[in-house]
Scaffold this active site. Structure first.
Site, PDB file in Angstrom:
ATOM      1  N   CYS A  90     -16.996 -90.874   0.862  1.00  0.00           N
ATOM      2  CA  CYS A  90     -18.212 -90.781   0.074  1.00  0.00           C
ATOM      3  C   CYS A  90     -17.812 -90.536  -1.371  1.00  0.00           C
ATOM      4  O   CYS A  90     -16.624 -90.493  -1.683  1.00  0.00           O
ATOM      5  CB  CYS A  90     -19.147 -89.709   0.602  1.00  0.00           C
ATOM      6  N   ARG A 124     -32.017 -85.381  -1.265  1.00  0.00           N
ATOM      7  CA  ARG A 124     -31.273 -85.124  -0.026  1.00  0.00           C
ATOM      8  C   ARG A 124     -31.078 -83.630   0.198  1.00  0.00           C
ATOM      9  O   ARG A 124     -30.959 -83.194   1.338  1.00  0.00           O
ATOM     10  CB  ARG A 124     -29.894 -85.788  -0.090  1.00  0.00           C
ATOM     11  N   LYS A 142     -29.650 -76.297   3.756  1.00  0.00           N
ATOM     12  CA  LYS A 142     -29.445 -77.656   4.283  1.00  0.00           C
ATOM     13  C   LYS A 142     -28.198 -77.710   5.168  1.00  0.00           C
ATOM     14  O   LYS A 142     -28.242 -78.234   6.285  1.00  0.00           O
ATOM     15  CB  LYS A 142     -29.272 -78.643   3.114  1.00  0.00           C
ATOM     16  N   ASN A 143     -27.084 -77.190   4.650  1.00  0.00           N
ATOM     17  CA  ASN A 143     -25.823 -77.369   5.371  1.00  0.00           C
ATOM     18  C   ASN A 143     -25.752 -76.550   6.656  1.00  0.00           C
ATOM     19  O   ASN A 143     -24.910 -76.810   7.503  1.00  0.00           O
ATOM     20  CB  ASN A 143     -24.631 -77.080   4.453  1.00  0.00           C
ATOM     21  N   ILE A 185     -11.096 -78.367  -3.553  1.00  0.00           N
ATOM     22  CA  ILE A 185     -11.547 -78.752  -2.210  1.00  0.00           C
ATOM     23  C   ILE A 185     -11.618 -80.271  -2.077  1.00  0.00           C
ATOM     24  O   ILE A 185     -11.131 -80.833  -1.101  1.00  0.00           O
ATOM     25  CB  ILE A 185     -12.935 -78.139  -1.887  1.00  0.00           C
ATOM     26  N   ARG A 195     -12.692 -87.722   2.577  1.00  0.00           N
ATOM     27  CA  ARG A 195     -13.302 -86.889   3.610  1.00  0.00           C
ATOM     28  C   ARG A 195     -13.037 -87.369   5.047  1.00  0.00           C
ATOM     29  O   ARG A 195     -13.954 -87.769   5.770  1.00  0.00           O
ATOM     30  CB  ARG A 195     -14.802 -86.734   3.356  1.00  0.00           C
ATOM     31  N   PRO A 196     -11.765 -87.295   5.469  1.00  0.00           N
ATOM     32  CA  PRO A 196     -11.454 -87.687   6.847  1.00  0.00           C
ATOM     33  C   PRO A 196     -12.011 -86.691   7.873  1.00  0.00           C
ATOM     34  O   PRO A 196     -12.491 -85.619   7.504  1.00  0.00           O
ATOM     35  CB  PRO A 196      -9.920 -87.684   6.879  1.00  0.00           C
ATOM     36  N   VAL A 197     -11.916 -87.064   9.162  1.00  0.00           N
ATOM     37  CA  VAL A 197     -12.396 -86.169  10.234  1.00  0.00           C
ATOM     38  C   VAL A 197     -11.268 -85.897  11.234  1.00  0.00           C
ATOM     39  O   VAL A 197     -11.524 -85.568  12.387  1.00  0.00           O
ATOM     40  CB  VAL A 197     -13.644 -86.748  10.952  1.00  0.00           C
ATOM     41  N   ASP A 236     -19.570 -76.512  -4.051  1.00  0.00           N
ATOM     42  CA  ASP A 236     -20.943 -77.024  -4.197  1.00  0.00           C
ATOM     43  C   ASP A 236     -21.671 -76.430  -5.402  1.00  0.00           C
ATOM     44  O   ASP A 236     -22.810 -76.827  -5.685  1.00  0.00           O
ATOM     45  CB  ASP A 236     -21.753 -76.771  -2.920  1.00  0.00           C
ATOM     46  N   LEU A 281      -9.228 -83.447  11.597  1.00  0.00           N
ATOM     47  CA  LEU A 281      -9.181 -82.098  12.192  1.00  0.00           C
ATOM     48  C   LEU A 281     -10.223 -81.949  13.293  1.00  0.00           C
ATOM     49  O   LEU A 281      -9.996 -81.260  14.293  1.00  0.00           O
ATOM     50  CB  LEU A 281      -9.413 -81.010  11.136  1.00  0.00           C
ATOM     51  N   ARG A 339     -22.973 -87.785   6.302  1.00  0.00           N
ATOM     52  CA  ARG A 339     -21.794 -87.419   7.082  1.00  0.00           C
ATOM     53  C   ARG A 339     -22.095 -86.420   8.196  1.00  0.00           C
ATOM     54  O   ARG A 339     -21.465 -86.457   9.248  1.00  0.00           O
ATOM     55  CB  ARG A 339     -20.724 -86.839   6.168  1.00  0.00           C
TER      56      ARG A 339
HETATM   57  C1  EPZ Z   1     -19.109 -79.091   4.028  1.00  0.00           C
HETATM   58  O1  EPZ Z   1     -18.480 -80.357   4.048  1.00  0.00           O
HETATM   59  C2  EPZ Z   1     -20.408 -79.269   3.258  1.00  0.00           C
HETATM   60  N1  EPZ Z   1     -21.232 -80.271   3.912  1.00  0.00           N
HETATM   61  C3  EPZ Z   1     -20.106 -79.710   1.830  1.00  0.00           C
HETATM   62  O2  EPZ Z   1     -21.325 -79.753   1.115  1.00  0.00           O
HETATM   63  C4  EPZ Z   1     -19.197 -78.655   1.183  1.00  0.00           C
HETATM   64  O3  EPZ Z   1     -18.851 -79.119  -0.103  1.00  0.00           O
HETATM   65  C5  EPZ Z   1     -17.937 -78.462   2.030  1.00  0.00           C
HETATM   66  O4  EPZ Z   1     -18.300 -78.116   3.393  1.00  0.00           O
HETATM   67  C6  EPZ Z   1     -17.023 -77.358   1.498  1.00  0.00           C
HETATM   68  O5  EPZ Z   1     -17.718 -76.156   1.422  1.00  0.00           O
HETATM   69  C7  EPZ Z   1     -21.975 -79.934   4.965  1.00  0.00           C
HETATM   70  O6  EPZ Z   1     -21.967 -78.815   5.448  1.00  0.00           O
HETATM   71  C8  EPZ Z   1     -22.864 -80.991   5.506  1.00  0.00           C
HETATM   72  P1  EPZ Z   1     -14.675 -79.492   4.717  1.00  0.00           P
HETATM   73  P2  EPZ Z   1     -17.265 -80.631   5.025  1.00  0.00           P
HETATM   74  O7  EPZ Z   1     -14.385 -80.052   6.059  1.00  0.00           O
HETATM   75  O8  EPZ Z   1     -17.453 -79.825   6.238  1.00  0.00           O
HETATM   76  C9  EPZ Z   1     -10.724 -82.168   4.096  1.00  0.00           C
HETATM   77  C10 EPZ Z   1     -22.974 -80.730  -0.241  1.00  0.00           C
HETATM   78  O9  EPZ Z   1     -23.019 -81.057  -1.458  1.00  0.00           O
HETATM   79  N2  EPZ Z   1     -10.794 -82.511   5.537  1.00  0.00           N
HETATM   80  O10 EPZ Z   1     -14.600 -78.008   4.531  1.00  0.00           O
HETATM   81  O11 EPZ Z   1     -17.129 -82.089   5.143  1.00  0.00           O
HETATM   82  C11 EPZ Z   1     -11.888 -82.712   3.297  1.00  0.00           C
HETATM   83  O12 EPZ Z   1     -11.700 -84.054   2.946  1.00  0.00           O
HETATM   84  C12 EPZ Z   1     -21.777 -81.042   0.613  1.00  0.00           C
HETATM   85  O13 EPZ Z   1     -23.912 -80.148   0.328  1.00  0.00           O
HETATM   86  C13 EPZ Z   1      -9.779 -83.251   6.112  1.00  0.00           C
HETATM   87  O14 EPZ Z   1      -8.814 -83.662   5.448  1.00  0.00           O
HETATM   88  O15 EPZ Z   1     -16.070 -80.026   4.163  1.00  0.00           O
HETATM   89  C14 EPZ Z   1     -11.927 -81.768   2.122  1.00  0.00           C
HETATM   90  O16 EPZ Z   1     -10.981 -82.149   1.158  1.00  0.00           O
HETATM   91  C15 EPZ Z   1     -20.752 -81.868  -0.089  1.00  0.00           C
HETATM   92  N3  EPZ Z   1      -9.870 -83.532   7.444  1.00  0.00           N
HETATM   93  C16 EPZ Z   1     -11.491 -80.433   2.746  1.00  0.00           C
HETATM   94  O17 EPZ Z   1     -10.853 -80.764   3.973  1.00  0.00           O
HETATM   95  C17 EPZ Z   1     -10.897 -83.098   8.217  1.00  0.00           C
HETATM   96  O18 EPZ Z   1     -10.920 -83.396   9.425  1.00  0.00           O
HETATM   97  C18 EPZ Z   1     -12.629 -79.464   3.062  1.00  0.00           C
HETATM   98  O19 EPZ Z   1     -13.684 -80.178   3.677  1.00  0.00           O
HETATM   99  C19 EPZ Z   1     -11.918 -82.340   7.620  1.00  0.00           C
HETATM  100  C20 EPZ Z   1     -11.851 -82.052   6.272  1.00  0.00           C
END
Ligand code: EPZ
Length: 423
Positions: free
Chosen positions: A118, A400, A22-23, A330, A123-125, A308, A127, A94
């Site tokens: 969520c 999902r 999925k991811n 995480i 989960r900010p964006v 995950d 970066l 997201r």
């Molecule tokens: C991906 O989420 C996956 N989702 C998540 O799977 C997975 O848990 C996660 O990676 C970690 O492996 C998808 O691929 C759709 P991150 P992502 O950016 O990319 C913080 C599932 O169950 N952060 O690596 O959103 C963030 O809040 C889902 O399938 C910032 O602060 O994860 C987190 O604490 C859930 N600012 C950490 O970094 C940013 O701009 C890592 O998140 C981006 C992230």
């Protein structure tokens, strides 16, 4: 809303085919926006999330051909007709935010709703947005929308992420492939889905090297063609079924599971007393009568133990002998399954980002509530080994991310039935 009724199922025996991830699929679908010719994805998982992403792409002008039940999806983004992804389409999932980078790179501007928090954390964006700014985009946030523009095109940049983010790494790659010049991503995520995205983009004409390591180099190109790409096997689905087989005991072959993507889980399962055999076409999980012992795990970016799989492993530790400490590093709020597992008789104490799980000799069925995708499936695993009946409510979360879950587990002897009247 549907619910699942689960009865104690005894040792699972059989073979489970692993679906496409999925991811990975979600980001590959976003990548179709970069391509002037059709992108054809095979091993596409039929999930609520991937179907939803297809709808968003259609709203942007992508012609999507993906017959119901088929694992082949053809996306033709020759004519992008909109660059706006509205709140209603982004708030539900997201990963839809990931259309921003490709639109910005291909068309020069995009307006995409902020995804918001969520259940598992804020989960900010930030970066993602900083990466686009480093590539020369102008970004403003107005009324909950990110408005991004790079009317003269994106420029290659040197981006050093302050911490590892899967989403920001993928999103930066999706924008940098069409930027002018070289982009270097440092402290990049090394998850297998990043490699899958890079391989697909390279097949479309991108020039990406170093994926799978913390330094990724992307030489921008003027345009991408299309390609045919097979979505990587879902390591989280495979890991989930491995844990389910470990919990019930028995002998299950996970067809298509890739040992190289699941090293941390395989180590933890072996330490817990489970036999994991790496075969040429998948993984075999066996536990014949032997008990489970407690193992500590700490979630980390790949190749560490995946967040995950944390909830599923916690369910396993609920019935292991001894005390296990599970640390979530995480996401800030990813223990919502703990109180639900406790309703089944588990002994779990949560302190901050640590859960102390004292193994119990048996769990007992009860009604429980699914809170997010991985939490939901951890309840299914616990229910398979609990005495009596468990009902898991609100299973739309499961739909999902897990394709035909009850059918796949059912073929190995799990007693799971779905009905449609939960609150
Ligand atoms: C991906 O989420 C996956 N989702 C998540 O799977 C997975 O848990 C996660 O990676 C970690 O492996 C998808 O691929 C759709 P991150 P992502 O950016 O990319 C913080 C599932 O169950 N952060 O690596 O959103 C963030 O809040 C889902 O399938 C910032 O602060 O994860 C987190 O604490 C859930 N600012 C950490 O970094 C940013 O701009 C890592 O998140 C981006 C992230």
């Amino acid at each position: 809303m549907d619910k699942l009724s689960i009865l104690p199922s005894g040792p699972m025996e059989g073979r489970i085919p692993i679906s496409g991830a999925k991811n990975s699929a979600l980001k590959l679908m976003a990548a179709s926006l970069l391509c002037e010719q059709p992108l054809v994805l095979t091993s596409m998982p039929n999930l609520a999330d991937t179907r939803f992403m297809a709808k968003l792409l259609q709203s942007l002008g992508v012609v999507v051909e993906w017959p119901t039940g088929e694992a082949l999806c053809r996306m033709d983004a020759a004519n992008i007709t909109s660059t706006i992804a509205p709140y209603d389409l982004v708030r539900k999932m997201r990963a839809t935010f990931n259309v921003l980078g490709p639109l910005l790179a291909r068309v020069g501007h995009a307006t995409v709703s902020l995804p918001g928090g969520c259940a598992i954390g804020a989960r900010p964006v930030d970066l993602h947005l900083k990466a686009f700014e480093a590539m020369g985009a102008d970004i403003v946030i107005e009324e909950g929308y990110v408005k991004a523009a790079a009317l003269r095109g994106l420029k290659g940049a040197h981006i050093n992420f302050p911490f590892i983010s899967v989403g920001a790494t993928e999103h930066a790659m999706l924008a940098a492939v069409l930027a002018d010049g070289e982009t270097i991503l440092e402290n990049a995520a090394c998850e297998p889905e990043i490699g899958d995205l890079a391989i697909c983009l390279n097949a479309c004409g991108a020039k990406i090297t170093g994926y799978g390591t913390p330094t990724i180099r992307i030489q921008g190109v003027a345009k991408l063609t299309g390609a045919r790409h097979d979505v990587i096997a879902d390591r989280i689905e495979a890991g989930t079924f491995a844990i389910a087989a470990a919990a019930t005991g028995g002998n299950v072959f996970l067809e298509g599971a890739r040992a190289e993507d699941l090293g941390a889980l395989i180590d933890a399962l072996r330490k817990a007393g489970v036999t994991v055999e790496v075969e040429p076409k998948g993984l075999r999980i066996k536990r014949n009568g032997s008990g489970l012992v407690a193992v500590d795990v700490d979630t980390r970016p790949h190749p560490g133990f995946p967040t995950d799989l944390q909830a599923q492993f916690m369910a396993l530790m609920c019935i292991a002998e001894g005390t296990s400490t599970i640390r979530e590093n995480i996401f800030e709020n990813r223990f919502m399954h703990a109180p639900e597992l406790s309703r089944l008789g588990a002994n779990i104490t949560v302190r901050g980002n640590e859960a102390i799980v004292k193994g119990v000799s048996k769990l007992k069925g009860a009604p429980v509530m699914a809170t997010d995708l991985r939490a939901s499936v951890s309840l299914v695993i616990a229910a398979l080994v609990a005495e009596g009946e468990t009902t898991v409510n609100r299973i739309y979360h499961l739909d999902r991310g897990f394709e035909r879950l009850e059918e796949k587990l059912g073929r190995c002897g799990a007693k799971i039935t779905r009905s449609g009247d939960s609150a």
